[in-house]
Scaffold this motif. Structure first.
Motif, short mmCIF file in Angstrom:
data_model
loop_
_atom_site.label_atom_id
_atom_site.label_comp_id
_atom_site.label_asym_id
_atom_site.label_seq_id
_atom_site.Cartn_x
_atom_site.Cartn_y
_atom_site.Cartn_z
N VAL A 1 24.95 -53.79 -10.05
CA VAL A 1 24.99 -55.23 -10.21
C VAL A 1 23.78 -55.43 -11.00
O VAL A 1 24.06 -56.43 -11.67
N SER A 2 22.67 -54.88 -10.94
CA SER A 2 21.63 -55.12 -11.82
C SER A 2 21.97 -54.81 -13.12
O SER A 2 21.43 -55.61 -14.02
N ILE A 3 22.69 -53.70 -13.49
CA ILE A 3 23.07 -53.48 -14.87
C ILE A 3 23.92 -54.74 -15.30
O ILE A 3 23.66 -55.17 -16.44
N ILE A 4 24.94 -55.23 -14.54
CA ILE A 4 25.80 -56.21 -14.87
C ILE A 4 24.69 -57.33 -15.15
O ILE A 4 25.16 -58.13 -16.25
N HIS B 1 22.37 -61.30 -18.99
CA HIS B 1 21.41 -61.90 -19.33
C HIS B 1 20.95 -61.70 -20.76
O HIS B 1 20.31 -62.62 -21.45
N PHE B 2 21.15 -60.48 -21.18
CA PHE B 2 20.84 -59.97 -22.60
C PHE B 2 21.60 -61.04 -23.51
O PHE B 2 21.22 -61.28 -24.53
N LEU C 1 13.32 -71.97 -16.41
CA LEU C 1 13.79 -72.09 -15.34
C LEU C 1 14.38 -71.09 -14.66
O LEU C 1 14.31 -70.58 -13.42
N ARG C 2 15.29 -70.34 -15.39
CA ARG C 2 16.12 -69.26 -14.84
C ARG C 2 15.24 -68.07 -14.51
O ARG C 2 15.46 -67.25 -13.64
N ASN C 3 13.85 -67.85 -15.36
CA ASN C 3 13.07 -66.89 -14.88
C ASN C 3 12.21 -66.90 -13.82
O ASN C 3 11.57 -66.14 -13.67
N PHE C 4 12.07 -68.04 -13.41
CA PHE C 4 11.26 -68.43 -12.08
C PHE C 4 11.95 -67.89 -10.89
O PHE C 4 13.23 -68.02 -10.83
#
Length: 898
Positions: A532-535, A540-541, A895-898
């Motif tokens: 899931v982290s890879i996905i 996000h990339f 905002l997404r990175n908070f």
């Protein structure tokens, strides 16, 4: 070659539908241009000499074209020769015609100007002569009035003085006015005694010697010998300045006797010969303050014969001699009065033709010269004979006027000479006009000649230019194809790897979930979390890649708006960026901050955070262990920010292309998209700053040189504003000074912002994608479970729902498909506002449609996709509900990175 380009494009077509469509459109355009220019080249090759040697004919049709080409070339050569000869003749004709026209224009113009000058001079000269005659008539009238008043001798000297003052008031200029009574020898003693008493009483300085004159051939004044009668100047005003003329006998010198005899013989006014006026004996007088010669005349009047004069019975009519009046006139006064109102520079000379002993006697001469503002001065001239004046250069035929007039019993010749510059402004303009015509004809001839040469050269160069044009078009087509291939290769390379990783991880998760006992072991759960982290990282990339490309395009086309405002670099830029970098760091990396308190500057805080975040994330790729430091300080009045790390550093050979687009990866693992630094460069340029790498930086860690990027804002700091908001981020001071902070493991969670959302809101989500509607509803239920969510698949459905239901918040996508028609999101917003809907409306789009939505009436705009993270979504909803600003692409990313 074009076929090879088409093959390459067709091979790359499966990578992207959009690329394939664009490539096909480009192929059609390029093929059309290629065919058009190929035909042009064939045509030009056929027209050029020796074309068959360069391009041998492949068939009979081309051979026939070559034959026609040779015939056409011969005809063209003949035409060129005829055209050259006709051009030379045209040039000669233009020059001859221009020269003749200019000469005629100048000749006619100068002749007309001279005639105009002559007419104007003649008018002025005649006016001056007429003015002189009129002025002399005024003198005659004045002398007649003196005689009329004094002829009965019933007046006193006081009354004579009053008469003088009346004459002065008439603005006549004269040396003296006189009345000379006829005094018999018997009356001489009585007359002299009366005068002696008067002068002794009123003018004691005058040595009165009685009646005086010139006795015999004596040239000096002395008491008059005994005569039967005298004509003494017994009454005279003014006396001062004329003392030498007191009781001077007019009938005592040859010239004066001749004038008196003519006076009574003709019974008309008479004048004496030229006189040199005197004040005292032996001194020459000047009429006025001028330096020229001063001559004068005495105008005498015998009185008029009255029609009502009768004699008493037995009386005998009185015979000659009788009394006469006189006035001493200065010739300079007469000249000055006659030239007073003339606006032209000229000289006037008077010569007396009535002198019995000389042919012409010089009476006076003057020239008038005008200068600025209508002023003038009169210069009295030296004596010159009439013969010398006529023969002088100044008295030319066209510029000399002569007239003889009768003045009393005299004949005067008046000579007027024009002193105006004969080269008038009109003549200068005429000559300039002629020169313009001549120069214009010369330039016209030059233009005809040069145009002919240029046309022939152009025709000769045209074939080469057309061939070169076709070659350039082909090169441009190849370059466009190369650029498209590079873009396609870049996108396919950068997107394919994360997509492949996400697809593989998704397949692993799907296989695990389809097992009979999914996630039964600790290893399976850990593996699923890793997948899931890879996905998540892959998606996000890709999302960041697309956003950076969009920002790069907007920055390059100057579409990004820079909002300059007072910014606290520590609290508004450095610390928020450090928080984001802290979340993505490994445990072996420290995020360091070095920034003084209250360092404020006018800048765009959002774009500055985006720049530092891109630079910081770039550093994270190179740092395995060590630090990433964010620094802000003021150096020599300029605020400078820097991001430095303890990574492996950037090779020198790659630093020259550091900020170019689609650059090669700077690390060994080929990480990054190649556009992040290019985007930073564009944003810094928009803010008026500079970004560069510190060539001399060393991290201080052995084996890890590190890298330092410097952002120079090129502006000085400002005073802190009074309405500074408090800091929202937690921090931990390292040295207790408040100027340096280190974010480590022991810090509190800084990725969540405190927001309070209202309950029981009704929300309408308008999007044609059912999956997005479902995910949105699930995300909202996490952060606001009490909200009511309604869905609409099109703008038409949304317009129908608002008629029966009330919504507090409406989200509307830009592009939505419908069976009947396609109603855009902006059109839907406009219709909602037209219906009077006052709800908060937020526009959604993956493209930059902020201005379109705002113009349509939306309150907010957010780039898609919306964040799914609970804290980020809550912060976004809080801003939508309680703020008036839109969430830009970069702000959404933060905002997404908070």
């Amino acid at each position: 070659m074009m076929e090879q380009v088409m093959v390459v494009r067709q091979e790359s077509a499966p990578k992207s539908t959009t690329t394939r469509d664009t490539t096909q459109s480009t192929n059609v355009s390029s093929d059309s241009l290629h065919r058009h220019n190929t035909s042009m080249i064939i045509c030009e090759n056929q027209l050029c000499k020796g074309c068959r040697l360069k391009n041998p004919p492949e068939n009979d049709e081309e051979a026939q074209s070559g034959t026609r080409c040779e015939s056409l070339s011969e005809t063209t050569s003949t035409s060129k020769g005829l055209c050259h000869r006709s051009t030379s003749g045209l040039v000669a004709f233009v020059l001859i015609l221009g020269t003749a026209t200019a000469s005629a224009f100048v000749a006619i113009g100068i002749k007309g100007s001279r005639e105009s000058i002559q007419l104007e001079f003649t008018r002025s000269a005649r006016t001056s002569v007429a003015t002189m005659k009129d002025t002399f008539e005024k003198y005659v009238n004045a002398v007649a009035l003196i005689h009329a008043r004094c002829r009965h001798r019933d007046f006193t000297r006081r009354e004579f003085r009053e008469l003088y003052e009346y004459m002065i008031a008439s603005e006549l200029h004269f040396k003296a006015m006189q009345f000379s009574p006829n005094v018999t020898h018997a009356k001489r003693a009585e007359v002299e005694e009366e005068a002696r008493v008067f002068y002794a009483e009123h003018y004691p300085h005058i040595d009165y010697q009685g009646i005086r004159g010139f006795n015999g051939n004596d040239t000096t004044l002395s008491p008059r010998w005994n005569q039967s009668f005298y004509f003494p100047i017994h009454y005279m005003e003014p006396i001062l300045g004329n003392e030498a003329a007191i009781d001077l006998d007019y009938y005592s010198s040859k010239t004066r006797i001749r004038a008196v005899d003519a006076l009574f013989a003709l019974q008309t006014p008479s004048m004496t010969d030229r006189l040199s006026l005197v004040k005292h004996e032996g001194q020459t007088s000047r009429c006025g303050d001028h330096d020229g010669p001063s001559f004068g005349v005495v105008l005498m009047h015998p009185g008029a014969a009255l029609s009502n004069t009768t004699l008493e019975e037995g009386a005998i009519q009185e015979e000659w001699p009788r009394d006469f009046s006189a006035m001493v006139i200065c010739i300079p006064d007469l000249l000055n009065r006659s030239m007073l109102y003339e606006a032209r520079d000229m000289s006037v000379f008077i010569h007396d033709l009535s002198h019995p002993e000389e042919a012409a006697v010089f009476m006076g001469g003057a020239e008038v010269v005008h200068y600025g503002n209508g002023n003038h001065f009169t210069n009295f001239l030296d004596e010159i004979s009439l013969e010398d004046l006529v023969e002088s250069r100044n008295c030319k035929k066209d510029h000399c006027y002569r007239d003889t007039i009768a003045i009393a019993n005299r004949q005067w010749t008046i000579t007027v000479i024009d002193q105006e510059n004969q080269i008038s402004g009109t003549m200068i303009l005429i000559v300039i006009g002629g020169l313009i015509i001549l120069v214009a004809s010369v330039f016209l001839a030059i233009w005809v000649r040069t145009n002919d040469i240029r046309t022939r050269k152009f025709n000769e160069m045209r074939r080469e230019a057309d061939a070169e044009k076709a070659s350039l078009i082909l090169q441009n087509a190849r370059q466009a194809a190369k650029t498209e291939r590079e873009l396609n290769d870049f996108i396919s390379h950068e997107v394919r790897n994360p997509v492949a990783a996400a697809m593989a991880a998704t397949n692993f998760v799907k296989v695990e979930l389809h097992k009979q006992n999914p996630l039964a072991t600790e290893d399976s759960i850990a593996q699923a979390k890793e997948d899931v982290s890879i996905i998540d990282n892959a998606l996000h990339f890709i999302n960041d890649l697309l956003r950076n490309m969009l920002d790069m395009h907007r920055a390059a086309s100057k579409q990004i708006q820079i909002s300059m405002a007072p910014t606290d670099l520590l609290h508004d830029v450095i610390e928020p960026t450090a928080c984001l970098l802290y979340r993505g760091r490994s445990n072996k990396i420290k995020i360091l901050v070095d920034c003084p308190q209250n360092l404020f500057v006018m800048t765009d805080a959002l774009r500055l955070k985006q720049i530092l975040l891109n630079l910081g994330r770039n550093s994270q790729k190179f740092v395995d262990e060590g630090f990433i430091r964010l620094t802000a300080k003021e150096i020599d009045g300029n605020v400078v920010l820097s991001v430095d790390d303890s990574g492996s550093g950037i090779p020198k050979e790659k630093r020259q292309q550091l900020f170019t687009k689609y650059q090669e990866s700077l690390d060994a693992l080929n990480q990054g998209t190649g556009i992040g630094l290019h985007l930073c460069k564009n944003l810094v340029d928009l803010m008026g700053g500079k970004i560069y790498i510190d060539e001399e930086y060393e991290s201080g860690i052995t084996g890890h040189r590190g890298t330092r990027f410097i952002v120079a804002l090129q502006t000085s700091s400002i005073e802190p504003p009074t309405n500074v908001l408090p800091n929202l981020y937690d921090k931990k001071s390292v040295d207790g000074s408040g100027t340096s902070f280190a974010y480590g493991i022991g810090n509190v969670d800084m990725h969540s912002l405190p927001v309070e959302l209202p309950s029981d809101l009704s929300v309408l989500f308008v999007d044609d994608d059912a999956v997005l509607r479902k995910l949105f509803k699930r995300s909202i239920c996490v952060v606001a479970p009490e909200w009511t969510i309604r869905e609409a698949a099109s703008g038409e459905t949304a317009l129908h729902l608002v008629e029966s239901e009330h919504f507090d918040l409406i989200f509307c996508d830009m592009y939505m498909a419908s069976v009947e028609k396609q109603l855009l999101g902006t059109e839907t917003v406009s219709e909602l506002r037209a219906k009077g809907i006052t709800s908060k409306i937020c526009g959604l789009s993956a493209n930059d449609k902020e201005s379109e939505f705002m113009d349509a009436g939306a309150d907010f705009f957010v780039f898609k996709p919306m964040p799914c993270d609970a804290s980020a979504l809550a912060s976004l909803l809080h801003r939508i509900l309680f703020s008036d600003a839109s969430v830009t692409d970069t702000e959404d990313c933060l905002l997404r990175n908070f």
